[in-house]
Every structure is written in structure tokens, then in C-alpha cells.
Design an enzyme around this catalytic site. Structure first.
Site, PDB file in Angstrom:
ATOM      1  N   LYS A  26       0.830  -1.203   0.000  1.00 54.55           N
ATOM      2  CA  LYS A  26       0.000   0.000   0.000  1.00 54.55           C
ATOM      3  C   LYS A  26       0.864   1.253   0.000  1.00 54.55           C
ATOM      4  O   LYS A  26       0.652   2.175  -0.794  1.00 54.55           O
ATOM      5  CB  LYS A  26      -0.937  -0.016   1.206  1.00 54.55           C
ATOM      6  CG  LYS A  26      -1.934   1.137   1.230  1.00 54.55           C
ATOM      7  CD  LYS A  26      -2.947   0.962   2.367  1.00 54.55           C
ATOM      8  CE  LYS A  26      -3.813  -0.234   2.144  1.00 54.55           C
ATOM      9  NZ  LYS A  26      -4.822  -0.439   3.202  1.00 54.55           N
ATOM     10  N   ARG A  96      -3.701   2.926   8.401  1.00 60.48           N
ATOM     11  CA  ARG A  96      -3.984   1.646   7.757  1.00 60.48           C
ATOM     12  C   ARG A  96      -2.740   0.767   7.736  1.00 60.48           C
ATOM     13  O   ARG A  96      -1.613   1.255   7.689  1.00 60.48           O
ATOM     14  CB  ARG A  96      -4.444   1.855   6.308  1.00 60.48           C
ATOM     15  CG  ARG A  96      -5.822   2.473   6.129  1.00 60.48           C
ATOM     16  CD  ARG A  96      -6.153   2.529   4.639  1.00 60.48           C
ATOM     17  NE  ARG A  96      -7.530   2.888   4.368  1.00 60.48           N
ATOM     18  CZ  ARG A  96      -7.951   4.120   4.119  1.00 60.48           C
ATOM     19  NH1 ARG A  96      -7.071   5.121   4.104  1.00 60.48           N
ATOM     20  NH2 ARG A  96      -9.225   4.365   3.875  1.00 60.48           N
ATOM     21  N   GLY A 105      -8.545  -7.298   4.464  1.00 54.38           N
ATOM     22  CA  GLY A 105      -9.398  -7.492   5.621  1.00 54.38           C
ATOM     23  C   GLY A 105      -8.746  -8.175   6.794  1.00 54.38           C
ATOM     24  O   GLY A 105      -9.376  -8.352   7.839  1.00 54.38           O
ATOM     25  N   MET A 107      -5.969  -7.221   8.571  1.00 58.19           N
ATOM     26  CA  MET A 107      -5.401  -6.369   9.611  1.00 58.19           C
ATOM     27  C   MET A 107      -6.269  -5.131   9.796  1.00 58.19           C
ATOM     28  O   MET A 107      -7.276  -4.951   9.129  1.00 58.19           O
ATOM     29  CB  MET A 107      -3.951  -6.031   9.273  1.00 58.19           C
ATOM     30  CG  MET A 107      -3.025  -7.242   9.378  1.00 58.19           C
ATOM     31  SD  MET A 107      -1.328  -6.872   8.920  1.00 58.19           S
ATOM     32  CE  MET A 107      -1.500  -6.602   7.167  1.00 58.19           C
ATOM     33  N   ARG A 349      -3.623  -1.741  -5.993  1.00 58.38           N
ATOM     34  CA  ARG A 349      -2.822  -2.950  -5.811  1.00 58.38           C
ATOM     35  C   ARG A 349      -3.231  -3.940  -6.891  1.00 58.38           C
ATOM     36  O   ARG A 349      -4.314  -3.830  -7.472  1.00 58.38           O
ATOM     37  CB  ARG A 349      -3.054  -3.567  -4.426  1.00 58.38           C
ATOM     38  CG  ARG A 349      -4.502  -3.952  -4.149  1.00 58.38           C
ATOM     39  CD  ARG A 349      -4.695  -4.356  -2.692  1.00 58.38           C
ATOM     40  NE  ARG A 349      -6.104  -4.576  -2.373  1.00 58.38           N
ATOM     41  CZ  ARG A 349      -6.583  -4.707  -1.147  1.00 58.38           C
ATOM     42  NH1 ARG A 349      -5.765  -4.635  -0.109  1.00 58.38           N
ATOM     43  NH2 ARG A 349      -7.863  -4.911  -0.924  1.00 58.38           N
ATOM     44  N   HIS A 465     -16.479  -8.547   1.914  1.00 62.64           N
ATOM     45  CA  HIS A 465     -15.439  -9.413   2.456  1.00 62.64           C
ATOM     46  C   HIS A 465     -15.598 -10.842   1.942  1.00 62.64           C
ATOM     47  O   HIS A 465     -14.634 -11.472   1.488  1.00 62.64           O
ATOM     48  CB  HIS A 465     -15.499  -9.389   3.992  1.00 62.64           C
ATOM     49  CG  HIS A 465     -14.533 -10.329   4.644  1.00 62.64           C
ATOM     50  ND1 HIS A 465     -14.877 -11.620   4.994  1.00 62.64           N
ATOM     51  CD2 HIS A 465     -13.237 -10.175   4.995  1.00 62.64           C
ATOM     52  CE1 HIS A 465     -13.826 -12.214   5.538  1.00 62.64           C
ATOM     53  NE2 HIS A 465     -12.821 -11.359   5.556  1.00 62.64           N
ATOM     54  N   GLU A 755      13.685 -44.192  -1.943  1.00 58.60           N
ATOM     55  CA  GLU A 755      12.787 -43.756  -0.881  1.00 58.60           C
ATOM     56  C   GLU A 755      13.345 -44.046   0.513  1.00 58.60           C
ATOM     57  O   GLU A 755      12.648 -43.889   1.514  1.00 58.60           O
ATOM     58  CB  GLU A 755      11.409 -44.407  -1.055  1.00 58.60           C
ATOM     59  CG  GLU A 755      11.459 -45.889  -1.316  1.00 58.60           C
ATOM     60  CD  GLU A 755      10.139 -46.446  -1.844  1.00 58.60           C
ATOM     61  OE1 GLU A 755       9.071 -45.930  -1.474  1.00 58.60           O
ATOM     62  OE2 GLU A 755      10.193 -47.419  -2.633  1.00 58.60           O
ATOM     63  N   SER A 774      13.432 -43.085  -9.585  1.00 57.42           N
ATOM     64  CA  SER A 774      12.237 -42.286  -9.307  1.00 57.42           C
ATOM     65  C   SER A 774      12.209 -42.037  -7.808  1.00 57.42           C
ATOM     66  O   SER A 774      12.237 -42.989  -7.017  1.00 57.42           O
ATOM     67  CB  SER A 774      10.970 -43.031  -9.747  1.00 57.42           C
ATOM     68  OG  SER A 774       9.829 -42.257  -9.447  1.00 57.42           O
ATOM     69  N   ASN A 778       7.258 -39.479  -0.720  1.00 56.69           N
ATOM     70  CA  ASN A 778       6.365 -39.721   0.419  1.00 56.69           C
ATOM     71  C   ASN A 778       7.091 -40.538   1.485  1.00 56.69           C
ATOM     72  O   ASN A 778       7.188 -40.139   2.647  1.00 56.69           O
ATOM     73  CB  ASN A 778       5.108 -40.463  -0.034  1.00 56.69           C
ATOM     74  CG  ASN A 778       4.266 -39.664  -1.000  1.00 56.69           C
ATOM     75  OD1 ASN A 778       4.416 -38.452  -1.099  1.00 56.69           O
ATOM     76  ND2 ASN A 778       3.388 -40.332  -1.714  1.00 56.69           N
ATOM     77  N   CYS A 841       7.879 -39.063  -7.939  1.00 56.41           N
ATOM     78  CA  CYS A 841       6.517 -39.570  -8.068  1.00 56.41           C
ATOM     79  C   CYS A 841       5.732 -39.479  -6.762  1.00 56.41           C
ATOM     80  O   CYS A 841       4.624 -40.006  -6.670  1.00 56.41           O
ATOM     81  CB  CYS A 841       6.515 -41.007  -8.574  1.00 56.41           C
ATOM     82  SG  CYS A 841       7.358 -42.162  -7.470  1.00 56.41           S
ATOM     83  N   TYR A 861      11.594 -35.387 -14.988  1.00 56.97           N
ATOM     84  CA  TYR A 861      10.144 -35.302 -14.976  1.00 56.97           C
ATOM     85  C   TYR A 861       9.619 -35.292 -13.546  1.00 56.97           C
ATOM     86  O   TYR A 861      10.322 -35.680 -12.599  1.00 56.97           O
ATOM     87  CB  TYR A 861       9.512 -36.456 -15.764  1.00 56.97           C
ATOM     88  CG  TYR A 861       9.665 -37.819 -15.114  1.00 56.97           C
ATOM     89  CD1 TYR A 861       8.744 -38.278 -14.176  1.00 56.97           C
ATOM     90  CD2 TYR A 861      10.729 -38.661 -15.456  1.00 56.97           C
ATOM     91  CE1 TYR A 861       8.890 -39.530 -13.578  1.00 56.97           C
ATOM     92  CE2 TYR A 861      10.872 -39.896 -14.868  1.00 56.97           C
ATOM     93  CZ  TYR A 861       9.952 -40.335 -13.925  1.00 56.97           C
ATOM     94  OH  TYR A 861      10.097 -41.554 -13.326  1.00 56.97           O
TER      95      TYR A 861
END
Length: 889
Positions: A26, A96, A105, A107, A349, A465, A755, A774, A778, A841, A861
Site C-alpha cells: 500500500k 492503515r 481485511g 489487519m 494494488r 469481504h 525412498e 524415481s 512420500n 513420483c 520429470y
């Protein structure tokens, strides 16, 4: 000496648009607008560095800040010809917040600061309007009391309602000067009663109180929630903007409004917004009064557009619109005030927008020459594409209309009605789809809005809002559905004689503003037009390939439709749970001899072969990476007594024997137990059957299409070179057997999933027997952190909240730990084989930040779920434009 305060306006602009990290968005844009000649009321910005100092020094300020503020305030006084605290011609200011990224909205703001029992009379005399002065004073006490002194907002509203009731009026605009005088007196008495202190009369005390409140609001719960949802670091801090007040509530030649240079819902190149005559800014965004449209062409019967009511100010605003778009080269969200027919700019903005609007604006601006194609690709947030990849209402589906409001945020949602944000969050956490229904939303509702599938309000306009936040989150929203009555106490909404209780289902169409009783059927999105154009531009610069995780024809077809370039992970165990084959799987597990297992596997072979034929046919020559059986065998067996008895009967097996086998296979920690390649080592006949199914399917498709697929066979959970050597030899042997039997040969690759930390650290040795790696991030994340992803959800949010971890490592890759192992494995593997194919993956394959890391690390990839393929394509393009990703696969 550190400069803590930067002035703007009245020909003295110390900031620029590129100083947003220091001045906040701002403050930087106010200085920029003033510097290009737009009418900006003068003021000054207290920097984000003061906010950082404030929290690092127990809520205190730098010693020289006060002097810098006073000098900047004196400059504002000179510019406007009024004095702060003067009884005759008082300077009033707004205070502000302004973070470096927009947090609408979240702050706090205080307007009309500087009013007290004496200056209100000076304002009345200077303006010639006592009603305006006392209205401004009551607004100030209400905002300051709520924001700075912590008085509940409803306490103020109760006093106004009593005064309106006594006078027999329903609208605030019907109250006069004496009425507002009475409201002010009531406010002051109530504030003193609640706080134990009189309302502060010293303007300088008011100013520092407001500055402190803005800095304090940086850490309020709603701001913390917003930052967490949008990955905004807490240490960025907020700036504070102090600006000379201009008044939209001084009479009928005054107004205030919010507008967008293009439609933030659709992206259409039209001037879009709302305004109110004789009002201040919070009246527009809070939904307290129903705003009017900006343009005449958008007005409905009974409405009066700004173009008609204030033609000169509107014409000037249209020019400002063009100036700002040309200057910033992006769609702008503008706040303005008209005081006595003179236009003032209070903010600009980059506007929040829906995914559809983001696409259209980026593509249109590139075609208009405002930006180039690469900039268009960078403009669209990959995560926002989620909004376009989900079902919308089927136009042919039956529906029961309930009401209609404003189409505040597009998309469709169906769920059970809840009336509070807390309940929305609680029920959503249990897996329920919920629609949050509110009379109007406030920033305190943000957690419930995020949890809900859709949002419905009975008040508020297109810039309320609810509308702004829902668009930013990608939630469908219907706002301002005034025909609906909401009764929080009775937990019911009603319209047109129909009632819907909490817990009952409704459907929202955010594109039309319609609300329906019950569920309405939905259809899949069609990806064309601007989406296809942007994806084409993204693909032209992308270096990372994008594959999908899929094991069913539907998933594979969906992924291809979204542009997947192959399958990066086919989890064969998912195929085993099909009702037609689970019996054979269990028979194989129950067998006590290799011969018995082979007999059961022979029953499975045709099913597996057909699975792969279907996938190879859909992928039409694209790479397909197939992971051989990974989970422990006990996952395929029943565990409850009644289930054991039922399955034993189906298989013709002894119940006691099955119970014994279940017990034998149970493990204390199955994630680190007898699974992955360990199954292939101990029961090689399982992997033999799967390899045969793969090669027979590849041969069949090769003969059918004359374009043989190139299967990539992946051995999971390898921890040593020897494991891969043994299982690769098995795969190679089966391949040669199938080729000899069929008289047909296909190319294939054998690789492994990295892994485990040991596999990453010894990747050079493992690479000697691998054609590709690969990264199964996880499990790699689980083993690096020592976390179970099934259980960590109970405490990981606390770790993120306390900044122990920046993000959930199962959502976005942990670059320092997991990422370091990926880099080590990639480097070591390619030292042995320069052409070693590398991919990822895990779930991280669809996360934009993780994709950027993959590009920088040199992977070939990423692979992700079908609906995240477009997200990955765009994120991969952005990674390439940022300098990441320089290989192809």
C-alpha cells in the site's frame, strides 16, 4: 541514522513501487501513484522494519521514530493547510496497515483519527455540516474502540439501533446531527464502562495507539491464518500508512468506492466495481449498505450508477483506470473517495482474481501487448488452476431453486449447511462437505471459509469481504442473497416459504448466484480457450516433463486430457483390491508352498496383463512406469473376526489357518517391514508374474498398434545394490522368455524408487544396475524425518504454527533434508550413468514449490495425480523461466 518514515503526496514522494518490502504494497503504491500525477492525499509510511523491531523489542519502538513521525506529520499539515489537534481547522488522518503482499481485511484500519470533543466542532464549522462532523466522530470512536481498545463491535451497533428505534427510522442516513451527538455520548459512556478509562481525547495519544494496534494486528488470529494459507512468512511484518483524510460522507456530492480495472471473476476487460454516495470505505466492503454499480451499462432497475450520478468524477476515474493498467501492466484493485465532486485515490494494488479471470487477464494482456507471453505464464498461480479442474453444475440436471444472490465467486459447491465458521472447520475436518451460511462474513470467519466447499451470505456486494476472500481462495460464493432469512438461534435459513435446517444439503452456483435445495449433479470441466492457450505457452518454455500417477483407465484418460506425458507411477497393488481378483490374491497369500502361490498367481496373470494393456493403449507410446508390488501382504487380508470367517468360507480355507496366517503376517511397524523389494526377494514368483504381465501386454500392444510401448519397471524400497541386481536379473529373464515365446521384442527400462536414506547415499552403486531413479518422496520424507504421515497430522500443524517447520513436509518438499538427499542421489547416480533418467513420483510432484526444486536439481520429470497435471505443467514452466530445469526426458 535509519529512515523509519517515508513521506508521499503533495510533491514529496520518498518511496517507489519497487520498495514494497520496506514500505508494504500500500505504501509503495501510494508513493508511486502520487509520483505519476494521480490525486493522492498526502501522508507517510512507517516501514515494515519498525514492525520487525516492535516484535523483537517487546512491543517498543526505535528511539528516533517519534521525531521522524512528527516531522512527516508536519509536512502533511503544511500540504493540506490544517493542523493535527487544532480546534478550528483540525487535520484528520487514516491509519492503515500495508504488508508487502495484499492481505485484504486481515489487519486493522482506523479512520477519522484526530477527532475529539473539541475538534469535532472545528470540523463542523470548517465543513459547514454538523451532521457530517458528528457522523465522522461516531465512526472514529467505533473503529478506534474496536480496533485499539478491544471493545466488541456489536456493543456499538446496539447503541445505534436503539437511537434509530427511538426515532422510528431504519437507515443510518436518516439520522441527523443531534442523533449522532447522542450516539457519540452513548459510545463514550460505554467505552469507559468497558475499559475503565475515558475515551482518549489527545490526538497524539490516539495516533500512537492506532499505530500500535496496526502492528499488533499483524499477529492476530485471522492474519496468522491468512499467512499460513498463503505461505506468507511472519517475519515480513507490516507497514503503517498515515494519510490525510478525505471524506466520502460529507454529503450527496461525496462518495466512496472500490473498483477493479477488469472483472475479477471473469477477467473481462470492463470497468467493474461499486460505490456508495455519502459513505466511508467500510460501508462498501462491510455490506452494511447495498452498493451501486460504477457503470451505467451494469445498473439494474432502481439502481443509479456512478456514471450517471457523478459523471465528471466517473470520467476522471476511467482515465485513472487506463493510466494504472498501463503503468502497472496488471489488473488493479482501486479504492477511491470523492469529496465535493473531487476524486482522490486511496489505494491501488494488483487485484485478487479467480483462476478463470487470472487466465483470461494474462492471455488478453499478452495479446494486447501490455505483457509478453513469458510474463503471462509467470502471472498465473499454478495452485489457482485447481479452481478450473473440478466439476460445475450440469445444466440438464434437475434442481430445486431456493433463492438467488450475486455471483460473487464462480464454481459450484454442494454440502450441508452450517452457520458458524467453527462448525464449518470442525465438520470439514471429519471429511464432510459443508456450505458456510452467514448473514455477512468478517475476517474472523476466514478459517471456516477455507474449510467450507462454498460460502453463502445474505448481505454484501461483489466487493464484500465474503466475495473478495472467496475469490482469492477459489471457493464458490453467492453473496447478497437478500431473499434468504438466516436465524442463527434456530439454526435455519428460509426463503420463499422453504426452510433448510443446519445439516441439510444445499448447492451453490457461484457463476450465476443461484442457490438450490439438495444436491445438483455436476459435470467435468472443459479445458479450452484461454486455458489451452496458456498451457501451450507454458509447454513452449517448460523443460521438465509431466507425468501422472495412475493405475486405472479413467485416471489415465483424465491425465491425458490434462496433458500428461506418460505415467510416472502405476501402483500395481491398487489393482489387486478389485473384487474379481482379491480372492486370488488372498489365496496366494494363504498358500504354504511356492507351488500353491504360483497356482494363485496364474489366476491373477490375465487380470494384470489386461490392466497393462489398457494403460499402454491409452498412453499410446508414452512412457509408463510400473511399480511392482510394494505394500506388506497383510494389507490384503481381513482383520476383524467376522471378516476372517467370511473370507475363509469364500476361499474354502480353514478359519484357524487364516487366523494364524493373519497373525504371522502382522508387523509392529509395517512401513519399515516386509514390503517392497523384500517381497520380491522372499517371494520372487510374485514379481515374476507381474513382469510377465507387463511384457505380454507390451507385446500385445506392439503387435496391435505397430508402436510398442516402452515399459519402465520399478523395483520399490531398494536399500542395497544387491537387491536391485537380483530383481533386475529376474525381470530380464522373464522379458527374454516372453520375447522368445511371442517372437516379438520391445524396449524396456528397469529402475528403482529412491525412498530410503541409505539408497540415496549409495546411489552411485545402485545406479550401476538401474536405468532410472524415481524419487518416492512420500516414504523418503517419512524415513528422513522419522514421521508416519498417517499419524503426523495430529501435531505437524502445531510445528508449522510454531515455526519449527516452515511447511508440512508431506505437502511441500523439505529442501534442506529430503531435498539434500535427492540432490546427493542425483549427483551420485549421474556420475555413474550420465544419461540416468530421474523423476519424482511422490505427492510433491504436484506442488509448485517442490516442482521448482526438481527443476533446479536437474530432474527429467515430475509425476502427480491427474487433476494436478496442469498445475505441474505451469509450475514447471515457471521453474524453467526462473532458471530451473535444463534436461528433457
Amino acid at each position: 541514522m535509519t529512515q523509519w518514515v517515508y513521506s508521499f503526496g503533495a510533491g514529496h514522494n520518498e518511496g517507489r513501487a519497487d520498495m514494497r518490502n520496506l514500505l508494504g504494497g500500500k505504501g509503495a503504491n501510494l508513493a508511486e501513484m502520487a509520483s505519476i500525477g494521480l490525486p493522492v492525499p498526502p501522508g507517510f509510511t512507517v516501514t515494515t522494519e519498525v514492525c520487525t523491531y516492535y516484535y523483537a523489542h517487546q512491543n517498543s519502538y526505535p528511539g528516533d521514530l517519534k521525531d521522524q513521525v512528527e516531522r512527516a506529520l508536519a509536512r502533511v499539515e503544511g500540504a493540506v493547510g490544517a493542523k493535527f489537534g487544532d480546534h478550528h481547522k483540525p487535520l484528520l488522518v487514516s491509519v492503515r496497515s500495508g504488508a508487502r503482499v495484499s492481505m485484504p481485511g486481515m489487519m486493522d484500519t482506523v479512520l477519522n483519527l484526530g477527532l475529539n470533543d473539541a475538534t469535532v466542532d472545528g470540523l463542523a464549522a470548517a465543513s459547514g455540516d454538523a451532521r457530517f462532523a458528528w457522523d465522522s466522530y461516531r465512526r472514529f470512536i467505533q473503529m478506534y474502540g474496536s480496533v485499539v481498545l478491544g471493545v466488541d463491535h456489536h456493543r456499538f451497533e446496539e447503541i445505534i439501533e436503539h437511537v434509530k428505534l427511538d426515532k422510528g427510522v431504519s437507515e443510518d442516513t436518516e439520522l441527523g446531527a443531534t442523533d449522532w451527538h447522542r450516539v457519540v455520548a452513548g459510545y463514550k459512556d460505554m467505552v469507559e464502562e468497558v475499559t475503565g478509562k475515558p475515551f482518549p481525547q489527545d490526538p497524539h495519544q490516539q495516533l500512537w495507539g492506532a499505530i500500535g494496534a496496526v502492528f499488533g494486528s499483524w499477529m492476530n488470529p485471522r492474519a496468522n491464518t491468512y499467512r499460513r494459507l498463503h505461505d506468507i512468512p511472519a517475519d515480513w511484518g507490516t507497514a503503517v500508512n498515515v494519510q490525510a483524510m478525505v471524506f466520502g460522507n460529507m454529503g450527496n456530492d461525496c462518495a466512496t468506492g472500490v473498483c477493479f480495472t477488469r472483472d475479477p471473476s471473469t477477467g473481462e476487460n470492463v470497468f467493474y466495481g461499486e460505490y456508495l454516495i455519502n459513505a466511508q470505505g467500510e460501508d462498501v466492503v462491510a455490506g452494511i449498505r447495498t452498493p451501486q454499480p460504477m457503470a451505467k451499462e451494469r445498473s439494474k432497475p432502481g439502481e443509479r450508477s456512478m456514471e450517471e450520478a457523478m459523471p465528471n468524477a466517473y470520467a476522471e476515474l476511467v482515465q485513472v483506470r487506463a493510466t494504472l493498467e498501463k503503468h502497472y501492466r496488471d489488473m488493479q484493485d482501486i479504492e477511491f473517495t470523492v469529496q465535493q465532486n473531487k476524486l482522490y485515490m486511496l489505494q491501488t494494488r494488483n487485484g485478487k482474481r479467480t483462476a478463470a479471470a487470472s487466465l483470461k487477464i494474462a492471455v488478453d494482456m499478452a495479446r494486447e501487448g501490455l505483457i509478453d507471453r513469458t510474463e503471462a505464464v509467470k502471472r498465473v498461480d499454478p495452485k489457482a488452476l485447481d479452481q478450473l479442474l473440478h466439476p460445475t453444475l450440469d445444466p440438464k440436471a434437475p434442481r430445486k431453486p431456493l433463492a438467488k444472490g450475486l455471483p460473487a465467486s464462480p464454481g459450484a459447491a454442494c454440502g450441508v449447511v452450517v452457520f458458524s465458521a467453527d462448525e464449518a472447520e470442525t465438520r470439514a475436518a471429519k471429511g464432510e462437505a459443508v456450505i458456510l451460511v452467514r448473514i455477512e462474513t468478517s475476517p474472523e470467519d476466514i478459517h471456516g471459509m477455507h474449510a467450507a466447499k462454498g460460502i453463502l451470505t445474505t448481505r454484501g456486494g461483489m466487493t464484500s469481504h465474503a466475495a473478495v476472500v472467496a475469490r482469492g481462495m477459489g471457493r464458490p460464493c453467492v453473496a447478497g442473497a437478500g431473499s434468504i432469512t438466516v436465524d442463527y438461534a434456530q439454526q435455519v435459513l428460509s426463503a420463499g416459504g422453504k426452510r433448510v435446517n443446519a445439516g441439510e444439503t444445499i448447492t451453490l452456483d457461484g457463476a450465476t448466484g443461484e442457490v438450490f435445495v439438495g444436491s445438483v449433479a455436476m459435470i467435468e470441466p472443459k479445458l479450452s480457450g484461454d486455458f489451452a492457450t496458456l498451457m501451450e505457452w507454458a509447454d513452449s518454455v517448460r523443460k521438465l516433463k509431466v507425468r501422472t500417477n495412475a493405475e486405472t483407465p479413467l485416471d489415465a484418460e483424465t491425465a491425458r486430457k490434462f496433458g500428461a506425458e506418460g505415467i510416472g507411477l502405476c501402483r500395481t497393488e491398487h489393482m489387486f483390491f478389485d473384487p474379481e481378483r482379491i480372492g486370488a490374491v488372498r489365496q496366494m497369500i494363504m498358500a504354504e508352498t511356492e507351488g500353491g502361490r504360483r497356482a494363485a498367481l496364474a489366476r491373477l496373470l490375465p487380470f494384470q496383463r489386461q490392466d497393462f494393456i489398457d494403460l499402454f493403449r491409452i498412453m499410446a507410446g508414452l512412457p509408463v512406469t510400473i511399480r511392482l508390488l510394494d505394500p506388506p501382504l497383510h494389507e490384503f487380508l481381513p482383520h476383524k473376526e467376522e471378516e476372517i470367517e467370511e473370507v475363509a468360507a469364500d476361499l474354502g480355507a480353514d478359519v484357524a489357518a487364516m487366523r494364524r496366517r493373519v497373525s504371522e503376517l502382522s508387523e509392529a511397524n509395517p512401513m519399515l517391514g516386509h514390503r517392497g523389494c523384500r517381497l520380491g526377494i522372499t517371494f520372487p514368483e510374485i514379481y515374476e508374474m507381474q513382469a510377465r504381465a507387463i511384457f505380454e501386454a507390451a507385446v500385445a500392444i506392439g503387435k496391435e498398434t505397430h508402436k510398442a510401448p516402452v515399459p519402465e519397471i520399478m523395483i520399490p524400497l531398494v536399500m542395497t545394490k544387491r537387491e536391485l541386481e537380483i530383481l533386475r536379473a529376474l525381470v530380464d529373464r522373464v522379458a527374454q522368455e516372453v520375447f522368445a515365446e511371442s517372437g516379438y521384442h520391445v524396449e524396456y527400462l528397469v529402475g528403482t524408487m529412491i525412498e530410503l536414506p541409505r539408497a540415496a547415499l549409495t546411489a552411485d552403486a545402485i545406479a550401476e544396475s538401474a536405468d532410472f531413479f524415481s524419487f518416492g518422496t512420500n516414504d523418503l520424507t517419512q524415513t528422513v524425518f522419522g514421521l508416519s504421515r498417517d499419524d503426523a497430522g495430529k501435531f505437524l500443524p502445531v510445528y508449522v504454527e510454531k515455526n519449527i517447520l516452515p511447511k508440512d513436509p508431506f505437502v511441500s518438499i523439505d529442501v534442506d533434508g529430503v531435498g539434500a538427499l535427492v540432490e546427493i542421489a542425483a549427483e551420485k547416480g549421474r556420475k555413474v550413468k550420465a544419461d540416468l533418467k530421474l523423476g519424482i513420483c511422490g505427492e510433491h510432484g504436484g506442488d509448485p514449490a517442490s516442482i521448482h526444486f526438481c527443476g533446479k536439481t536437474g530432474l527429467d520429470y515430475v509425476s502427480c495425480s491427474p487433476y494436478r497435471v496442469p498445475i505441474a505443467r505451469l509450475a514447471a514452466a515457471q521453474a524453467a523461466l526462473a532458471g530451473g530445469g535444463d534436461r528433457t526426458a
